[in-house]
Design a protein around this motif. Structure first.
Motif, short mmCIF file in Angstrom:
data_model
loop_
_atom_site.label_atom_id
_atom_site.label_comp_id
_atom_site.label_asym_id
_atom_site.label_seq_id
_atom_site.Cartn_x
_atom_site.Cartn_y
_atom_site.Cartn_z
N PRO A 49 -0.16 -5.41 7.10
CA PRO A 49 -0.11 -5.42 5.63
C PRO A 49 -0.62 -4.11 5.02
CG PRO A 49 -1.13 -7.43 6.48
CD PRO A 49 -1.00 -6.48 7.63
N PHE A 50 -1.62 -3.54 5.64
CA PHE A 50 -2.20 -2.29 5.13
C PHE A 50 -1.28 -1.11 5.42
CE2 PHE A 50 -5.63 -5.27 5.97
CZ PHE A 50 -6.21 -5.33 4.71
N VAL A 84 -1.74 -3.55 -1.81
CA VAL A 84 -0.58 -4.18 -1.20
C VAL A 84 -1.02 -4.95 0.05
CG1 VAL A 84 1.65 -3.76 -0.06
CG2 VAL A 84 1.05 -2.51 -2.15
N GLY A 85 -1.91 -4.36 0.83
CA GLY A 85 -2.40 -5.04 2.03
C GLY A 85 -3.04 -6.38 1.72
N MET A 86 -3.86 -6.44 0.70
CA MET A 86 -4.51 -7.71 0.33
C MET A 86 -3.49 -8.70 -0.21
SD MET A 86 -7.58 -7.56 1.23
CE MET A 86 -8.69 -6.27 1.77
N LEU A 87 -2.56 -8.23 -1.04
CA LEU A 87 -1.53 -9.14 -1.56
C LEU A 87 -0.67 -9.71 -0.44
CD1 LEU A 87 -0.46 -7.20 -4.78
CD2 LEU A 87 -1.73 -9.37 -4.66
N LEU A 90 -2.63 -12.34 1.45
CA LEU A 90 -2.66 -13.60 0.70
C LEU A 90 -1.30 -14.31 0.75
CD1 LEU A 90 -4.77 -12.53 -2.39
CD2 LEU A 90 -5.47 -14.10 -0.55
N ALA A 91 -0.24 -13.54 0.62
CA ALA A 91 1.12 -14.13 0.63
C ALA A 91 1.49 -14.73 1.97
CB ALA A 91 2.14 -13.06 0.23
N THR A 92 0.86 -14.24 3.04
CA THR A 92 1.21 -14.73 4.38
C THR A 92 0.13 -15.66 4.95
OG1 THR A 92 0.27 -12.74 5.40
CG2 THR A 92 2.64 -12.73 4.89
N GLY A 93 -0.77 -16.11 4.09
CA GLY A 93 -1.78 -17.08 4.52
C GLY A 93 -3.03 -16.46 5.12
N GLY A 94 -3.17 -15.17 5.05
CA GLY A 94 -4.38 -14.51 5.55
C GLY A 94 -5.47 -14.55 4.49
#
Length: 140
Positions: A49-50, A84-87, A90-94
């Motif tokens: 993600p990062f 973007v990494g955090m979003l 969150l979007a993928t359940g992390g």
């Protein structure tokens, strides 16, 4: 780095590769500090993600034009990698606990801005030495 007509392609490639390696290092350190397995799969799971965010930052400011610049390239790479990494996490359940956001922001800031700041200092020192040598040659 001052605005120049062009940057050697190899400089942009190496800068991008260094950014990628530092994001992967961040992921590996994070996994190790939490006692998680530090293998290619695990590091990829944490890093992707990062890395997507890093790419977004580079694209937004066309980082290949000024890859060594703290601003805008380093700042865009850093902010986009974190946001973007955090979003994406969150979007993928992390998870994106506040402590993780703070640590990721600080660490990625240090990594992505730090090497560029060092590069700026080295370039300034080289320019100063070169100017001093040239000034001495003219006066002699």
């Amino acid at each position: 780095m001052a605005a120049t007509a062009s940057v050697p392609r190899v400089t942009a490639i190496l800068a991008g590769a260094l950014d990628v390696m530092l994001v992967v290092l961040f992921a590996g350190i994070g996994r190790a500090s939490h006692g998680e397995v530090v293998d290619a799969g695990g590091v990829w799971e944490t890093a992707w993600p990062f890395l997507v965010g890093l790419a977004v930052g580079w694209l937004l400011v066309r980082g290949w034009r000024r890859p060594l610049a703290v601003r805008p390239t380093g700042v865009a790479a850093w902010v986009a990698a974190v946001a973007v990494g955090m979003l994406l996490r969150l979007a993928t359940g992390g998870g994106a606990a506040l402590a993780f956001v703070v640590v990721a922001t600080a660490t990625l800031g240090l990594f992505l801005l730090g090497w560029r700041a060092i590069a700026v200092l080295i370039r300034r020192a080289r320019r100063a030495r070169s100017t001093a040598r040239n000034d001495g040659a003219v006066e002699s």
